[in-house]
Design an enzyme around this catalytic site. Structure first.
Site, mmCIF file in Angstrom:
data_model
loop_
_atom_site.group_PDB
_atom_site.id
_atom_site.type_symbol
_atom_site.label_atom_id
_atom_site.label_comp_id
_atom_site.label_asym_id
_atom_site.label_seq_id
_atom_site.Cartn_x
_atom_site.Cartn_y
_atom_site.Cartn_z
ATOM 1 C CE LYS A 20 -2.360 0.967 3.776
ATOM 2 N NZ LYS A 20 -3.462 0.979 4.789
ATOM 3 C CB CYS A 45 0.605 12.612 -8.760
ATOM 4 S SG CYS A 45 -0.189 11.443 -9.880
ATOM 5 C CB CYS A 47 -4.022 10.978 -12.310
ATOM 6 S SG CYS A 47 -2.372 11.239 -13.028
ATOM 7 C CB CYS A 56 1.126 17.015 -10.083
ATOM 8 S SG CYS A 56 0.257 17.443 -11.599
ATOM 9 C CG HIS A 60 -3.848 15.855 -14.185
ATOM 10 N ND1 HIS A 60 -2.684 16.263 -13.559
ATOM 11 C CD2 HIS A 60 -4.427 16.985 -14.674
ATOM 12 C CE1 HIS A 60 -2.583 17.573 -13.639
ATOM 13 N NE2 HIS A 60 -3.617 18.047 -14.312
#
Lengths: 81, 81
Positions: A20, A45, A47, A56, A60
Site C-alpha cells: 500500500k 499527483c 491520477c 504531479c 492527468h
C-alpha cells in the site's frame, strides 16, 4: 479477486512491489519546497500516472482526455512570501 | 473516447459535473488542521473513493482488497508540537 477487478486498478505502474503506497510528508519540508518554487506551490499527483510521483507532472490531462475522467492534483500553496 | 476507455475512469462519483478536480489548500490552513488533529496529521485521499474527499476516510483499503491495487493516501504531519 477476478481478472476483471484487477483491470480496474487505479495504479498500474507505481511501486507495484509495495502493498500500500502511503506517502508521508512533514509540513516543514513542504513549506521549504513551496519557498523554493517560483510559484510558491507544490502539486501532488492523484491520477497515479505521474513520472514524478508523488508529485504531479501534468499526466492527468492526457488521462482525462483519453478516458473522459476529471481527476487532478492536490495543490498546496504558501500565502506568506 | 470509447466506452471501454470510460470504464477505466479512476473517479466514478466525485464532482463529476466538474471538468477537472484540483483541490487547492493553503499550507497555513493545513498547519491549523494538523494542530487540531490528535495525531498532528492530515491525510488526503488518492483513491477517489473517500466519502470525505479530498480527505482520506480509509476507503482505499476495501478498494485494494477488491482489486489487488496498492493505492493509499498522502499523509501530511507536523513535527513541532
Amino acid at each position: 479477486m477476478s481478472a476483471d477487478n484487477t483491470s480496474q486498478q487505479i495504479n498500474k505502474t507505481i511501486r507495484k512491489d509495495v502493498e500500500k503506497i502511503v506517502d508521508k510528508c512533514d509540513i516543514e519540508d513542504i513549506c521549504a519546497q513551496c519557498d523554493a518554487a517560483s510559484n510558491k506551490t507544490v502539486s501532488y499527483c492523484r491520477c497515479w500516472k505521474s513520472k514524478k510521483f508523488p508529485f504531479c507532472d501534468g499526466s492527468h490531462n492526457a488521462w482525462n482526455k483519453e478516458t473522459g475522467d476529471n481527476v487532478g492534483p492536490l495543490v498546496i500553496t504558501k500565502k506568506q512570501a
